[in-house]
Design an enzyme around this catalytic site. Structure first.
Site, PDB file in Angstrom:
ATOM      1  N   CYS A 103       6.807 -18.025  27.470  1.00 57.74           N
ATOM      2  CA  CYS A 103       6.173 -17.930  28.792  1.00 57.74           C
ATOM      3  C   CYS A 103       4.699 -18.346  28.818  1.00 57.74           C
ATOM      4  O   CYS A 103       4.182 -18.716  29.866  1.00 57.74           O
ATOM      5  CB  CYS A 103       6.325 -16.515  29.337  1.00 57.74           C
ATOM      6  SG  CYS A 103       8.040 -16.044  29.557  1.00 57.74           S
ATOM      7  N   CYS A 129       8.089  -6.231  30.092  1.00 58.46           N
ATOM      8  CA  CYS A 129       9.077  -7.290  29.893  1.00 58.46           C
ATOM      9  C   CYS A 129      10.235  -6.814  29.027  1.00 58.46           C
ATOM     10  O   CYS A 129      10.040  -6.414  27.876  1.00 58.46           O
ATOM     11  CB  CYS A 129       8.420  -8.508  29.250  1.00 58.46           C
ATOM     12  SG  CYS A 129       9.643  -9.791  28.965  1.00 58.46           S
ATOM     13  N   CYS A 175       8.007 -12.936  22.644  1.00 60.09           N
ATOM     14  CA  CYS A 175       9.324 -13.373  22.164  1.00 60.09           C
ATOM     15  C   CYS A 175       9.352 -14.893  22.203  1.00 60.09           C
ATOM     16  O   CYS A 175       8.360 -15.538  22.527  1.00 60.09           O
ATOM     17  CB  CYS A 175      10.448 -12.765  23.006  1.00 60.09           C
ATOM     18  SG  CYS A 175      10.763 -13.616  24.562  1.00 60.09           S
ATOM     19  N   ARG A 200      11.351 -23.142  40.933  1.00 59.04           N
ATOM     20  CA  ARG A 200      10.341 -22.075  40.879  1.00 59.04           C
ATOM     21  C   ARG A 200       9.022 -22.554  41.483  1.00 59.04           C
ATOM     22  O   ARG A 200       8.915 -23.680  41.961  1.00 59.04           O
ATOM     23  CB  ARG A 200      10.142 -21.653  39.418  1.00 59.04           C
ATOM     24  CG  ARG A 200      11.406 -21.111  38.747  1.00 59.04           C
ATOM     25  CD  ARG A 200      11.769 -19.763  39.330  1.00 59.04           C
ATOM     26  NE  ARG A 200      12.858 -19.144  38.591  1.00 59.04           N
ATOM     27  CZ  ARG A 200      12.723 -18.377  37.513  1.00 59.04           C
ATOM     28  NH1 ARG A 200      11.517 -18.178  36.981  1.00 59.04           N
ATOM     29  NH2 ARG A 200      13.763 -17.818  36.937  1.00 59.04           N
ATOM     30  N   LYS A 226      11.827 -26.079  36.955  1.00 57.42           N
ATOM     31  CA  LYS A 226      10.370 -26.025  37.110  1.00 57.42           C
ATOM     32  C   LYS A 226       9.754 -27.403  37.337  1.00 57.42           C
ATOM     33  O   LYS A 226      10.094 -28.354  36.631  1.00 57.42           O
ATOM     34  CB  LYS A 226       9.760 -25.372  35.874  1.00 57.42           C
ATOM     35  CG  LYS A 226      10.252 -23.940  35.712  1.00 57.42           C
ATOM     36  CD  LYS A 226       9.625 -23.230  34.553  1.00 57.42           C
ATOM     37  CE  LYS A 226       9.990 -21.750  34.598  1.00 57.42           C
ATOM     38  NZ  LYS A 226       9.434 -21.031  33.456  1.00 57.42           N
ATOM     39  N   CYS A 271       1.330 -13.970  27.149  1.00 57.68           N
ATOM     40  CA  CYS A 271       2.290 -13.594  28.184  1.00 57.68           C
ATOM     41  C   CYS A 271       2.200 -12.086  28.421  1.00 57.68           C
ATOM     42  O   CYS A 271       1.496 -11.376  27.709  1.00 57.68           O
ATOM     43  CB  CYS A 271       3.702 -13.980  27.758  1.00 57.68           C
ATOM     44  SG  CYS A 271       4.344 -12.893  26.478  1.00 57.68           S
ATOM     45  N   LYS A 309      17.018 -21.648  35.990  1.00 57.74           N
ATOM     46  CA  LYS A 309      15.733 -21.920  36.633  1.00 57.74           C
ATOM     47  C   LYS A 309      15.367 -23.404  36.522  1.00 57.74           C
ATOM     48  O   LYS A 309      15.820 -24.100  35.600  1.00 57.74           O
ATOM     49  CB  LYS A 309      14.652 -21.079  35.983  1.00 57.74           C
ATOM     50  CG  LYS A 309      14.524 -21.321  34.488  1.00 57.74           C
ATOM     51  CD  LYS A 309      13.376 -20.558  33.851  1.00 57.74           C
ATOM     52  CE  LYS A 309      13.649 -19.103  33.664  1.00 57.74           C
ATOM     53  NZ  LYS A 309      12.707 -18.413  32.770  1.00 57.74           N
ATOM     54  N   ARG A 353       7.333 -11.437  42.016  1.00 53.50           N
ATOM     55  CA  ARG A 353       6.554 -12.654  41.806  1.00 53.50           C
ATOM     56  C   ARG A 353       6.550 -13.464  43.102  1.00 53.50           C
ATOM     57  O   ARG A 353       7.607 -13.722  43.675  1.00 53.50           O
ATOM     58  CB  ARG A 353       7.235 -13.451  40.704  1.00 53.50           C
ATOM     59  CG  ARG A 353       6.486 -14.640  40.213  1.00 53.50           C
ATOM     60  CD  ARG A 353       7.309 -15.377  39.179  1.00 53.50           C
ATOM     61  NE  ARG A 353       7.362 -14.704  37.900  1.00 53.50           N
ATOM     62  CZ  ARG A 353       8.292 -14.980  36.971  1.00 53.50           C
ATOM     63  NH1 ARG A 353       9.226 -15.881  37.183  1.00 53.50           N
ATOM     64  NH2 ARG A 353       8.288 -14.338  35.823  1.00 53.50           N
TER      65      ARG A 353
END
Ligand code: SRM
Ligand code: SF4
Length: 562
Positions: free
Chosen positions: A473, A430, A469, A142, A206, A424, A204, A73
């Site tokens: 995302c 994934c 899930c 991120r 954001k 997603c 993470k 990414r």
């Protein structure tokens, strides 16, 4: 007795500022994988180890190791790149990835299917194009989102500069990336991470920058957000919001999505200090025991919003002013042509679920390649997984539109609901996916469109989002209709987002298969067609009519259904 820290904390601590044994892992010819610690550290360099889940059981039966490959990414603040960079992104994906480019919900791109020996050449190639993948993933800040807002080109330029500055200010300081991937000289002497420290963040982090009235960045789902306040095209400052996040674990009520709270107004030049203060508070107070609870949203719940705000003011030396009034009207992209003040034009293209590839029916990759070959402005990936061809001079409009039409890149011919939907990645790459998303939503959507037509709902926009899930995302917890994967072919159905990203959706039905989903939506659409008010959005209707109660305090009531 204090609980032991999460094992990831120890991996980070012994990684020597993110070096780990990545060089050794890369050189090991006996496996397509990395050593387990390196598979954690690699994320800070922008890539994840994955295996093709479609092939898992066959390979297991044949006693083969899983079919390992990597997802990389990039870091691309605000999603902006030049046409030349796009051509490099395309060439690299075709030569060293699986021949597709995946535009993400955080305005960047991913490559899938990279084999271990191709990682280093791939990273070198994107760096030659003046792009990088530092902090694409990992426990750091991120990719910084920035509304690509086609309506305001002057304001976008200014706001985008701030997004880029935040991204650069919060880059890790370590030279590990340059040393390992770009053959930089090994560092001699001491190294330090002034912002992050040697164990980086607990999780993470954001950040997004929004330009009202369009909430295309879903600002309230970010750990930290800056909402631009403008006087015409002139930026006067930002309302700061903090504590948003989507990630949930199914059936664990201690985890929940949360929308960011407003802290107050600041001047543009105060942005870096506030961003750094919030990040260091999360570094110092975030949960380092349970990764499930290690996001800023939980830190704020634990500290209390007032104490958190006071700490931000103390660390930044900035006192928040009263937040300025803000109104958001939509989470969606604005498709088609939009004029700019300088006489140029933006064209927002539709890329279904962000997957850029050439298939039998549409040639998205070739189409964008053709446009990049003649375009003189820039490209902007949107947080809705689309692409804007930005800054097109009047005399180029027809040529670019012609290519886009021929290659199936225009929004024409797609329903408003489809144009407002996101899925997603999910299967097959994934590792967390419990159900399909990107490969399934387009099919389900067709059936949902048939239902909507049958109820005479017309071509109305419904923000519809699917994830494989509960991690969220595609931000399903702020959708008007959210489908959250629970198991193969099974989804939880959520309702109640307001179409502008300011209200959380709530669980309506659990564990439905396709038949159950369509039956439930059939019933809901019938109710909506008969009882909604003029111009009422679907999500607003589900709340007003009492089908779902609004989520007032997610820490307490998100997991209560309907
Ligand atoms: Fe995500 C993990 C894909 C945006 C919440 N996400 C993953 C991983 C890396 C799976 C994994 O843990 O190994 C997925 C890789 C799939 C693949 O094969 O490509 C993945 N996330 C994505 C993308 C590509 C979805 C997309 O279709 O566009 C998005 C890439 C964003 C980017 O460019 O940086 C993506 N992920 C998001 C968002 C939306 C956002 O940031 O606006 C969220 C919800 C917001 C949030 O963070 O709260 C999100 N992803 C997660 C989580 C849950 C985090 C949590 O707090 O619990 C995970 C799991 C984790 O981190 O362990 C996760
Ligand atoms: Fe994977 Fe779940 Fe994220 Fe979808 S929501 S990409 S299934 S982690």
């Amino acid at each position: 007795m204090d609980a032991p820290v999460n094992p990831n904390e120890l991996i980070k601590a012994r990684s020597r500022y993110l070096r780990g044994t990545l060089k050794e892992s890369m050189a090991d010819p006996l496996t397509g994988a990395l050593a387990p610690d390196d598979a954690q550290i690699s994320k800070f360099h922008g890539f994840y180890e994955q295996d093709d889940r479609d092939q898992r059981s066959r390979r297991q039966a044949e006693f083969l190791e899983p079919y390992y490959s990597f997802m990389l990414r990039a870091r691309l603040p605000g999603g902006v790149c030049t046409p030349q960079q796009w051509l490099s992104i395309d060439a690299v994906g075709c030569e060293l990835g699986n021949g597709t480019i995946r535009l993400t919900t955080r305005q960047t791109f991913q490559y899938h299917g990279i084999l271990k020996h191709n990682l280093k050449p791939l990273i070198q190639r994107i760096n030659q194009a003046m792009l990088d993948s530092i902090g694409g993933c990992g426990d750091v800040n991120r990719n910084v989102l920035c509304s690509p807002n086609p309506e305001h080109s002057g304001l976008h330029a200014e706001v985008y500069r701030w997004a880029k500055r935040i991204s650069e200010r919060l880059l890790p300081n370590t030279r590990a990336y340059h040393e390992i991937w770009l053959d930089g000289e090994p560092l001699i002497g001491a190294e330090s991470e002034p912002v992050y420290g040697e164990t980086y963040l607990p999780r993470k982090f954001k950040i997004a920058v929004a330009v009202p009235p369009r909430n295309d960045v879903d600002i309230y789902t970010n750990d930290l957000g800056f909402v631009a306040i403008a006087d015409g095209e002139r930026l006067t400052g930002f309302n700061v919001v903090a504590g948003g996040g989507m990630g949930v674990t199914h059936d664990d009520p201690t985890t929940y999505p949360r929308l960011a709270d407003e802290l107050g107004f600041i001047r543009p030049e105060q942005v870096p200090a506030v961003a750094e203060a919030v990040v260091t508070i999360q570094r110092d107070f975030g949960n380092r025991v349970s990764r499930r609870h290690a996001r800023l949203k939980y830190t704020i719940e634990t500290m209390g919003l007032d104490a958190f705000k006071t700490e931000v003011e103390a660390r930044s030396g900035i006192i928040f002013e009263q937040p300025r009034p803000v109104r958001f009207t939509s989470q969606n992209d604005r498709y088609g042509w939009t004029p700019n003040a300088d006489g140029s034009w933006h064209l927002t293209l539709y890329i279904e679920n962000g997957r850029v590839e050439d298939s039998e029916t549409v040639k998205l990759l070739s189409g964008l390649r053709e446009i990049a070959g003649i375009h003189s402005g820039d490209f902007r990936i949107t947080p809705n997984q689309n692409l804007i061809v930005a800054g097109v001079p009047e005399n180029q409009k027809d040529r670019i539109e012609d290519i886009a039409r021929r290659r199936g890149l225009l929004s024409e011919g797609h329903s408003a609901a489809r144009l407002s939907s996101l899925a997603c990645v999910a299967l097959p790459t994934c590792p967390q996916a419990m159900a399909e998303a990107e490969r399934y939503l387009p099919r389900l959507q067709g059936k949902v469109e048939d239902l909507a037509n049958r109820h005479g709902m017309g071509d109305r926009s419904i923000v519809m989002r699917m994830t494989g899930c509960a991690n969220g995302c595609a931000r399903p917890y702020v959708a008007e209709i959210g489908f959250v994967g629970k198991g193969p072919g099974r989804y939880n159905l959520l309702l109640g987002g307001d179409g502008t990203g300011r209200r959380l959706a709530r669980l309506y039905r659990k564990n439905l298969n396709e038949e159950g989903l369509l039956e439930t939506l059939d019933h809901l659409f019938g109710h909506f067609a008969a009882n909604s008010r003029k111009n009422e959005g679907f999500g607003d209707f589900t709340v007003r009519s009492g089908l779902v109660k609004p989520v007032l305090n997610p820490a307490e009531d998100f997991h209560e259904s309907a």
